[in-house]
Scaffold this motif. Structure first.
Motif, PDB file in Angstrom:
ATOM      1  N   ALA A  93      -3.288   6.255 -97.305  1.00 50.97           N
ATOM      2  CA  ALA A  93      -3.978   5.575 -96.206  1.00 50.97           C
ATOM      3  C   ALA A  93      -5.436   6.004 -96.108  1.00 50.97           C
ATOM      4  O   ALA A  93      -6.196   5.477 -95.306  1.00 50.97           O
ATOM      5  CB  ALA A  93      -3.274   5.871 -94.882  1.00 50.97           C
ATOM      6  N   LEU A  94      -5.813   6.984 -96.929  1.00 52.32           N
ATOM      7  CA  LEU A  94      -7.131   7.612 -96.786  1.00 52.32           C
ATOM      8  C   LEU A  94      -8.013   7.472 -98.020  1.00 52.32           C
ATOM      9  O   LEU A  94      -9.020   8.170 -98.157  1.00 52.32           O
ATOM     10  CB  LEU A  94      -6.944   9.095 -96.422  1.00 52.32           C
ATOM     11  CG  LEU A  94      -6.386   9.336 -95.016  1.00 52.32           C
ATOM     12  CD1 LEU A  94      -5.780  10.727 -94.890  1.00 52.32           C
ATOM     13  CD2 LEU A  94      -7.479   9.149 -93.975  1.00 52.32           C
ATOM     14  N   GLY A  95      -7.620   6.578 -98.942  1.00 62.74           N
ATOM     15  CA  GLY A  95      -8.441   6.341-100.131  1.00 62.74           C
ATOM     16  C   GLY A  95      -9.586   5.376 -99.837  1.00 62.74           C
ATOM     17  O   GLY A  95      -9.797   4.971 -98.686  1.00 62.74           O
ATOM     18  N   VAL A 152      -4.147  15.630 -94.901  1.00 65.68           N
ATOM     19  CA  VAL A 152      -3.603  14.597 -94.012  1.00 65.68           C
ATOM     20  C   VAL A 152      -3.254  15.170 -92.637  1.00 65.68           C
ATOM     21  O   VAL A 152      -3.555  14.563 -91.598  1.00 65.68           O
ATOM     22  CB  VAL A 152      -2.362  13.925 -94.654  1.00 65.68           C
ATOM     23  CG1 VAL A 152      -1.771  12.884 -93.714  1.00 65.68           C
ATOM     24  CG2 VAL A 152      -2.729  13.292 -95.989  1.00 65.68           C
ATOM     25  N   ILE A 154      -6.243  15.930-100.083  1.00 64.37           N
ATOM     26  CA  ILE A 154      -6.571  15.304 -98.789  1.00 64.37           C
ATOM     27  C   ILE A 154      -5.760  15.950 -97.660  1.00 64.37           C
ATOM     28  O   ILE A 154      -4.530  15.939 -97.691  1.00 64.37           O
ATOM     29  CB  ILE A 154      -6.363  13.778 -98.854  1.00 64.37           C
ATOM     30  CG1 ILE A 154      -7.383  13.193 -99.855  1.00 64.37           C
ATOM     31  CG2 ILE A 154      -6.518  13.136 -97.487  1.00 64.37           C
ATOM     32  CD1 ILE A 154      -7.386  11.695 -99.977  1.00 64.37           C
ATOM     33  N   ARG A 188      -4.789  14.071 -89.108  1.00 59.42           N
ATOM     34  CA  ARG A 188      -3.898  13.544 -88.071  1.00 59.42           C
ATOM     35  C   ARG A 188      -4.066  14.326 -86.770  1.00 59.42           C
ATOM     36  O   ARG A 188      -4.124  13.757 -85.678  1.00 59.42           O
ATOM     37  CB  ARG A 188      -2.458  13.646 -88.576  1.00 59.42           C
ATOM     38  CG  ARG A 188      -1.478  12.874 -87.746  1.00 59.42           C
ATOM     39  CD  ARG A 188      -0.125  12.895 -88.415  1.00 59.42           C
ATOM     40  NE  ARG A 188       0.926  12.740 -87.445  1.00 59.42           N
ATOM     41  CZ  ARG A 188       2.206  12.915 -87.710  1.00 59.42           C
ATOM     42  NH1 ARG A 188       2.593  13.264 -88.919  1.00 59.42           N
ATOM     43  NH2 ARG A 188       3.096  12.750 -86.764  1.00 59.42           N
ATOM     44  N   LEU A 214      -0.284   7.616 -90.908  1.00 57.20           N
ATOM     45  CA  LEU A 214      -0.550   8.868 -91.631  1.00 57.20           C
ATOM     46  C   LEU A 214       0.744   9.531 -92.067  1.00 57.20           C
ATOM     47  O   LEU A 214       0.827  10.108 -93.155  1.00 57.20           O
ATOM     48  CB  LEU A 214      -1.398   9.812 -90.775  1.00 57.20           C
ATOM     49  CG  LEU A 214      -2.870   9.399 -90.669  1.00 57.20           C
ATOM     50  CD1 LEU A 214      -3.607  10.251 -89.634  1.00 57.20           C
ATOM     51  CD2 LEU A 214      -3.576   9.499 -92.023  1.00 57.20           C
ATOM     52  N   GLU A 215       1.771   9.411 -91.237  1.00 57.14           N
ATOM     53  CA  GLU A 215       3.055   9.989 -91.584  1.00 57.14           C
ATOM     54  C   GLU A 215       3.690   9.242 -92.760  1.00 57.14           C
ATOM     55  O   GLU A 215       4.144   9.855 -93.720  1.00 57.14           O
ATOM     56  CB  GLU A 215       3.975   9.929 -90.362  1.00 57.14           C
ATOM     57  CG  GLU A 215       5.202  10.820 -90.460  1.00 57.14           C
ATOM     58  CD  GLU A 215       5.952  10.853 -89.114  1.00 57.14           C
ATOM     59  OE1 GLU A 215       7.189  10.929 -89.142  1.00 57.14           O
ATOM     60  OE2 GLU A 215       5.283  10.769 -88.056  1.00 57.14           O
ATOM     61  N   GLY A 231       0.553   8.870 -95.832  1.00 54.58           N
ATOM     62  CA  GLY A 231      -0.134  10.075 -96.307  1.00 54.58           C
ATOM     63  C   GLY A 231      -1.498   9.763 -96.907  1.00 54.58           C
ATOM     64  O   GLY A 231      -2.224   8.905 -96.382  1.00 54.58           O
ATOM     65  N   PRO A 232      -1.841  10.430 -98.029  1.00 55.28           N
ATOM     66  CA  PRO A 232      -3.173  10.256 -98.636  1.00 55.28           C
ATOM     67  C   PRO A 232      -3.491   8.809 -99.016  1.00 55.28           C
ATOM     68  O   PRO A 232      -4.652   8.439 -99.081  1.00 55.28           O
ATOM     69  CB  PRO A 232      -3.100  11.118 -99.904  1.00 55.28           C
ATOM     70  CG  PRO A 232      -1.925  12.010 -99.754  1.00 55.28           C
ATOM     71  CD  PRO A 232      -1.000  11.385 -98.779  1.00 55.28           C
ATOM     72  N   ALA A 281     -11.957  12.829 -97.246  1.00 58.93           N
ATOM     73  CA  ALA A 281     -11.206  11.640 -97.641  1.00 58.93           C
ATOM     74  C   ALA A 281     -12.134  10.443 -97.553  1.00 58.93           C
ATOM     75  O   ALA A 281     -12.949  10.375 -96.628  1.00 58.93           O
ATOM     76  CB  ALA A 281     -10.005  11.427 -96.725  1.00 58.93           C
ATOM     77  N   PRO A 282     -11.996   9.496 -98.488  1.00 58.23           N
ATOM     78  CA  PRO A 282     -12.886   8.332 -98.449  1.00 58.23           C
ATOM     79  C   PRO A 282     -12.539   7.342 -97.331  1.00 58.23           C
ATOM     80  O   PRO A 282     -13.380   6.565 -96.906  1.00 58.23           O
ATOM     81  CB  PRO A 282     -12.672   7.662 -99.810  1.00 58.23           C
ATOM     82  CG  PRO A 282     -11.888   8.630-100.643  1.00 58.23           C
ATOM     83  CD  PRO A 282     -11.142   9.499 -99.688  1.00 58.23           C
ATOM     84  N   GLY A 283     -11.288   7.401 -96.863  1.00 52.31           N
ATOM     85  CA  GLY A 283     -10.783   6.338 -95.989  1.00 52.31           C
ATOM     86  C   GLY A 283     -11.336   6.299 -94.587  1.00 52.31           C
ATOM     87  O   GLY A 283     -11.109   5.336 -93.859  1.00 52.31           O
ATOM     88  N   SER A 320     -11.823   8.330-106.731  1.00 51.86           N
ATOM     89  CA  SER A 320     -11.286   8.834-105.462  1.00 51.86           C
ATOM     90  C   SER A 320     -10.874  10.289-105.626  1.00 51.86           C
ATOM     91  O   SER A 320     -10.379  10.671-106.672  1.00 51.86           O
ATOM     92  CB  SER A 320     -10.033   8.046-105.073  1.00 51.86           C
ATOM     93  OG  SER A 320     -10.376   6.787-104.586  1.00 51.86           O
TER      94      SER A 320
END
Lengths: 387, 387
Positions: B67-69, A49, A47, A53, B60-61, B64-65, A240-242, A41
């Motif tokens: 949530a995006l893996g 964020v 990332i 957002r 996201l708050e 942060g990152p 980002a991968p998510g 990752s």
């Protein structure tokens, strides 16, 4: 015939052969370690964020329910348009092929495998990324290993092989290879495309690290004049991968068929596609390449230096990407277990190899900070000195 | 062996047989029509854009990152937990099986097909939803049609068939059937599970409309004591299709294998999973069933009344969901073309049938407002009176 548990019940070949990926296996340990040199990752600190957002808010505000409907097969037009505009950034042009949006590169490779393969013979670099190879392997009769050196796949070996056996597809990660870190030189890229012409096979070019690399040769796809190269990329490393959005660039027939196959899973989030289109439109992604390339290069230099300081020198110096493949000269599963006890995580690389590889470890600088890298390497050194 | 366009090149059976779905085909016309009675997307006015936006911001708050893996195979633990808590709302319990998160119900069915089928014989309601049937069909040797009436699949016919042929899987949409609108009665649900036991087959229960339906019998899965029913559902109708999150409830062996197969596409957005977990945690989804059920019921009553007022009466009255299957007593492709000229869109239902169905139309109240329904039906009536 079983029943209650499903065991022994008739399942497909794919159902029987699917296995836990070593990367997934390693990641299950990742919360309990001190030095994570296993992750594929991107570095969490990279990332964006807030930008992401902002795009969710913009898209939901401006489009409302329209951003939340079913995705159309092949990708939302707005995103396809932005990816076309992004192609020159990857060394490609709109005229090189048609864009098909997918749920990341992995999904793209699954779709390509499903479309092309049914008991075919495939060739691939040895080693190669085990997770992307998995859908290819499960739909082919054999995957032939081709040696890899510091300049990429051995064209000579592939030439010999493809004279002896009818190969349908060559799977390659030419740029910032996973797990070997090497990049195929331009000459070999040209030779690969020529051979594909002569011997009548397709090339599946998996290129997810290009958006975080500078000074790399153009994609293999850039030398392809006849639609034999299927190009796959992703925004997982650069953004980002998510979000799970990637894409394919392929000739029209293949692109159309991949779009149709997407009807069978409809898996790419509509909203996330619009968010990515917004990020591309705002040039957020384009702006990141230089910075991320330098961020990861510094970490890779630190890994290389640390290894060399500790007299661990049996590897090709990675040109870009996240990974370095180190020969431990000891069984890497054994070392993995011992390393875990000392809080060090890496991926034992045997499953990346179609042949050999028992003593190799994949080391990653992706999510590791400077301390992890330095202390991880010295932990490894101590282990190897006293196995 | 072709080359430049890929045409004539060796591709897989799936590559050869995949076709454009009639729903996708109809949707390509959807921007040019006045009365859209074709859409399977939920009514845009029901999509809680602000609640969804709020959850994106919260996740996201707070995360942060993280949530995006990359998504973990099988689904993020936080979402699995929330879905388990949601199961009683669907007439199921945590003890009924293990939850696997997927990129929507369509993706779930693709995974189940991939796991179970390889040239097997499958039975399904005739008609059935062509898009979900597609991955099943492409991996089986034959799909046997079983008649459907106002109370669901004909158990008698299935009994006769399964005595003659070894069936591996029965695919069913028991609740608010697509395209027929009917719901299987409780007695037949029990009989189906018993037969699965006796004749040693699996049941794939596709249940996406339950979260917008009230007064429906429990899932077939609720009567399953031995893990033979694979339950598939989705948040597409009750929340929004654009997040692409659905799930499977299955026995442990199957659940584990489906999770492994997800490694081959990794398609379910990590962020969207956390957003859905947040929406479930805040009870946003649970609160909607009653309201949405009544919203769609009113529209369906209007459709039924309009049809009857226009003496179009050859249909089973739908109990819930989006669809009504009308026998036009004229070739529906012909009527479709004529209807398009007058700004009316529906889905010609022949492709939903494994046998027959040339004169049927699928009418949908999903995205249509009252005017669309009334005027759409009178347009259809005029057409049929003067074909």
């Amino acid at each position: 015939m079983g029943g209650s548990t499903g065991e022994g019940y008739l399942v497909s070949r794919i159902g029987k052969e699917i296995e836990l990926s070593p990367v997934e296996m390693a990641s299950r340990h990742s919360t309990h370690v001190n030095y994570n040199l296993a992750s594929g990752s991107p570095d969490p600190v990279t990332i964006p964020v807030d930008e992401i957002r902002r795009s969710y808010n913009t898209v939901l505000e401006e489009m409302g329910p329209k951003a939340l409907g079913y995705p159309g097969a092949g990708g939302q037009a707005a995103l396809v348009k932005e990816i076309e505009r992004f192609l020159p950034h990857l060394g490609l042009n709109k005229s090189d092929g048609k864009v098909v949006v997918t749920s990341g590169a992995q999904h793209a490779i699954e779709l390509v495998s499903k479309y092309l393969l049914e008991g075919d013979v495939v060739a691939s670099e040895n080693p190669t990324f085990v997770e992307t190879l998995s859908p290819i392997k499960l739909r082919s009769s054999a995957v032939l290993p081709v040696s890899l050196d510091g300049e990429g796949i051995s064209i000579e070996e592939l030439d010999t092989l493809s004279k002896m056996v009818k190969i349908s597809l060559v799977y390659t990660i030419p740029t910032c290879h996973n797990p070997a870190g090497v990049t195929m030189c331009e000459e070999r890229r040209k030779a690969l495309v020529e051979m594909a012409e002569q011997r009548d096979f397709y090339v599946l070019e998996d290129d997810p690290y290009r958006p975080i690399a500078t000074n790399v040769p153009p994609p293999v796809k850039a030398f392809d004049k006849s639609g034999r190269v299927i190009y796959v990329s992703s925004f997982s490393k650069v953004l980002a991968p998510g979000l799970r959005v990637g894409f394919v660039v392929a000739n029209e027939v293949i692109a159309e068929k991949l779009s149709l196959l997407e009807q069978n899973d409809f898996s790419t989030s509509t909203l996330n596609q619009y968010v990515l289109a917004d990020l591309l439109k705002r040039e957020v992604i384009q702006d990141r390449t230089e910075r991320l390339s330098s961020h990861y290069r510094k970490k890779m230099e630190l890994l290389v230096d640390s290894l060399e300081e500790n007299s661990l020198t049996d590897f090709h110096s990675p040109s870009c990407g996240f990974f370095l493949l180190l020969n431990l000269h000891l069984n890497s599963n054994y070392v993995f277990q011992r390393a875990l006890e000392r809080g060090l995580l890496f991926v034992p690389a045997k499953p990346f190899f179609l042949r050999g590889g028992e003593t190799f470890a994949r080391l990653s600088i992706a999510a590791a900070n400077e301390k992890d890298i330095v202390q991880g390497v010295s932990t490894l050194k101590r282990l190897l000195a006293d196995p």
